[in-house]
Design a protein around this motif. Sequence first.
Motif, short mmCIF file in Angstrom:
data_model
loop_
_atom_site.label_atom_id
_atom_site.label_comp_id
_atom_site.label_asym_id
_atom_site.label_seq_id
_atom_site.Cartn_x
_atom_site.Cartn_y
_atom_site.Cartn_z
N LEU A 92 37.25 53.06 53.94
CA LEU A 92 37.12 53.59 52.45
C LEU A 92 38.28 53.85 51.89
O LEU A 92 39.73 54.28 52.20
CB LEU A 92 36.66 55.26 53.08
N LYS A 151 31.19 46.50 58.18
CA LYS A 151 30.04 47.39 57.55
C LYS A 151 30.40 48.46 56.52
O LYS A 151 31.70 48.77 56.35
CB LYS A 151 29.42 48.03 58.78
N ALA A 152 29.26 48.76 55.74
CA ALA A 152 29.48 49.80 54.80
C ALA A 152 29.84 51.14 55.62
O ALA A 152 29.33 51.26 56.53
CB ALA A 152 28.42 50.06 53.76
N VAL A 165 24.12 54.27 52.54
CA VAL A 165 24.02 53.14 51.53
C VAL A 165 22.74 53.53 50.65
O VAL A 165 21.58 54.00 51.19
CB VAL A 165 23.53 51.97 52.26
N CYS A 210 32.94 40.39 50.00
CA CYS A 210 32.64 41.06 51.13
C CYS A 210 34.03 40.80 52.13
O CYS A 210 34.77 39.92 51.96
CB CYS A 210 31.41 40.18 52.03
N GLU A 240 29.57 46.03 53.91
CA GLU A 240 30.12 46.40 52.59
C GLU A 240 30.25 45.43 51.65
O GLU A 240 31.07 44.38 51.73
CB GLU A 240 31.64 47.02 52.98
N TYR A 253 30.99 44.56 47.31
CA TYR A 253 31.24 45.13 45.98
C TYR A 253 30.95 43.98 45.11
O TYR A 253 31.16 42.96 45.20
CB TYR A 253 32.86 45.45 46.30
#
Length: 987
Positions: free
Chosen positions: A933, A311-312, A316, A301, A329, A331
């Motif tokens: 992104l 945040k993502a 989602v 994170c 967000e 991974y």
Amino acid sequence: MYRIGCDVGGTNTDAVLLDISRLSSSSKGVLATHKTTTTPNVTDGIRTAIEKVLVKSGVDRDEVINVAIGTTHFVNAVVEGDARRLDRVACVRLCGPYTRSIPPFSDYPYALREIVEGPCFHLDGGLEVDGREIKPLSPDQVRETADAIYSAGIRAVAIVGVFSALDHEGIHEERCRQLMLKSYPDLLIVTSNTIGGPGLLVRENATILNAAILRFAGRTIRGFRRAMHELALTCPLFLTQNDGTLIEASAAAKLPIKTFASGPTNSLMGAAFLQGHGTLQDLRDKQVLVVDIGGTTTDICALLPSGFPRKAASSVEIGGVRTAFSMPEVYSIGLGGGTRVRADDRGEVTIGPDSVGHNLVQDALVFGGETLTTSDIMVAAGVARIGDAEKVTALSRELVAAAVAGIKRTLEKAIDKMKVSASPAFVLLVGGGSVVFPPDMIMEHIKPIHHDSANAVGAAIAKIAGEIDVVEILAGRDEDQILEDAKQKAIAAAVARGASEKDVTIAELSKIPLQYVNNKATRLLVKAVGCLKTRPDSSQIVDSQSIDLDIMETDTSSAEAKPGSPRKLETASMAQPSLEIDLSSYRPKVHSGVWYVSAIDVEFCALGCGILGTGGGGSSHNVMLYVLDIIRTQGEGAIRVMSPDALNDDDICVFGSGYGAPSVSDERLQSGEEIPATVDELNKLLGHKSFQGIVAVEIGGGNGIVTFPTSARFSVPVIDCDLMGRAYPTAEHCTPYVYGHPVMPVAMADAKGNVSIVVRAENNTKLEGMLRTTCVELGNAVGVTGKPLDGRVIKEFAIPNTLSQAWFLGRAVHLARRNKIDFIEAIGDVTPVKLLYTGKIVDVSRDVSRGYTVGKCTIAPVLTDELRGGVRHETTKGSRNLIITFQNEYLIAYLEEAEPEQKREVLCVVPDLISILGSNGEALGSPDLRYGLQVKVIGMPAHPLWTATEQALRIGGPEFFKLDVPWRPLGEYQKPKSVIDVYNETT
């Protein structure tokens, strides 16, 4: 004064007890920690872990001010598709005549839909983007619907009103809920305005999931309360939310979906606290990442300077369902302390991704087992000191070195993926599996104190938040006052949930203007955060002597321990039919020059249209769902495609497209009647009794395949071409109109039966203004059709084979994903393409002051995740940022000046195509651009119809958009292959 934090993971359940008077001490106030194996009935593990820290610390239980629990229990029920824990849900849309083109549950995976799908109802109600009612709510309709739901044996209900984020007083969703409860008080009802903001489908999906899990969530939380009762704890119970804040247990029982991602967030918040906020402030010039290594997976994170997670950036997926609620967000990779290590006969070493998980202490070599794990490797390398090192002395040096290098590569690749720039990363390393983190990693890293209990610490120190997510109409109003009111509402919400009034502050504030609206409709997201009160309100205290009998109800969640628990859902989705086939052998159905469109073809075309959309054209995903529903109900012969070469010169071709603001069309979905109504009215006006083909106005985005439903409605073929070869922002950007053919008359329609026809305008620019004004009056999302043109004009002035081009592009990306190859190279095999830049979005600005959205996106360079000779190589030009400006569509891409006097380097400009692709090859529309992104930017040459004449370049090129640069060709255009020519079978 003490707090207890507890986090339930897939392998272990952790608990910690904090003394809040000593949080600034070297021990961070941690008095006791305990780790126990997660039990099938999670309540048992929680009870055990909390009991242990209470005994170890010896504190007075009356001095514990709260218990905070983080759990993946609820999200696991969805991911696993457990019918025992999920209820069937009735979906009620308040929409008037709209939204019928895409039914509820349309993009649910098959197995999950079978479990949760209940009856669906479309009722009067809902709002326009300017706050007007679509139709007044009908109490009679609501009561009849409640009767139907109850008689069907359904008890869970999701109510979704169009633009419910504007419904500040609850005049529709809340009133509908109250009317239903008046008739049937035992219904479990969720209103979508409590779940998320604009974007009807993703908000509806999340609302349905929340309703499906409500009964189980209530039962589970009663089990948590019962455990507290048995431990003689009378303090308030909280659960941790996706954003790292707390939600009171009774509220969590109503909104369990807000706790779905609490596990990774707890670790992140705990790591930040244990390291110290001062350290984070000192690291402002670095990117702070939390790497949480457990027994099975590693979660990474990004930590913001505020101490909260990044945040993502987009929707989602939960259990294969697109949702729209706020989540960090994260991974995740299959690397943990129990990950299996294998070596083949050639000495090649592979790391995971499978793991022995919670069986590590039985299966790993250092514990006397027979399975080689990453923990064994690190013990053999002298890095870790666990188990018996003598048991791994037989491992060869070559094997250990190769495995350590593999672990290192895996972690470096994952960490680099989460970075947003080339600046250094600082890693906070936490988790019980952190022993597998190689000490010679190139980035700076540190293990905070109590790092193996960071998840429980994160739960214990979590704060209280109040959030406001509304759409406000700012035109003619005091914007500063509206913003201040939103701040105060967020603060009041935090205080009402248990935050101390003294230290509540505004942690986040976002203003997101809606596109193409002239009333300055703006989405406001405000979050206020404060520390939990040290003395809870009496309403939050659990009285152990008079505890509600419901709390003592048998916790039937223990049924999870029974054999035959369902496995995880298959990934097959109604929106992803390609997952069910062998893509390399798939052939579209083409007979005698006619292409009969299948569900697979629709998926390919939708993805390809996104790439050709250059940021515009509307949501291809939403239109894909619309078309897939038609194919499911009418069969694959319902939609067919023919080549423009097959047209006779006097054949009549009609058009059709969506028109208006993408933010509106994503919320107030089409009814499906808008475009057919314009076709009918225009043909009636012009005296056309029939027509022979339908042509897409633009191949980009959803408009590239919005002709498919019209094809099915009128049983006429779609022509494999379009009038732009991309997407453009105005109606005059069509090649036949550029070359002198008339666009008027133009018809426009909404779902209520309103139709407007512009017969004459002084020029196409004036026409655009007239259409835009009418569109705003009709709610800013309509269907539009221009004057039909004959086959001769289409063959000469339309862009040929663009539907085929979209199909081949979509197929190429899908195959690249399946075969793990570079999707840019795959795209290059379909059409001439140039990779302009690889980077991460670091800034997006938007301006709607001119009635349409004009924006700028800044993309910063990133580094590759591969080490070549010990030197990192950049994947893009120099170290300059890439700037992309857009007017819905992307117009120009240039490198930021390195020096003030330096001339900017333009990489691509309209009419050539600029497309921004995400990490999976999916195109990002301009509304989807978000900070953080990771993207690749590509350019594609425009068709010669846009570049052959000065007139075409004046309309389609930089001059029209007031870009002070000349057009220079990106490359040579190549006519796309035709699906019909490649796959035609004659009979």
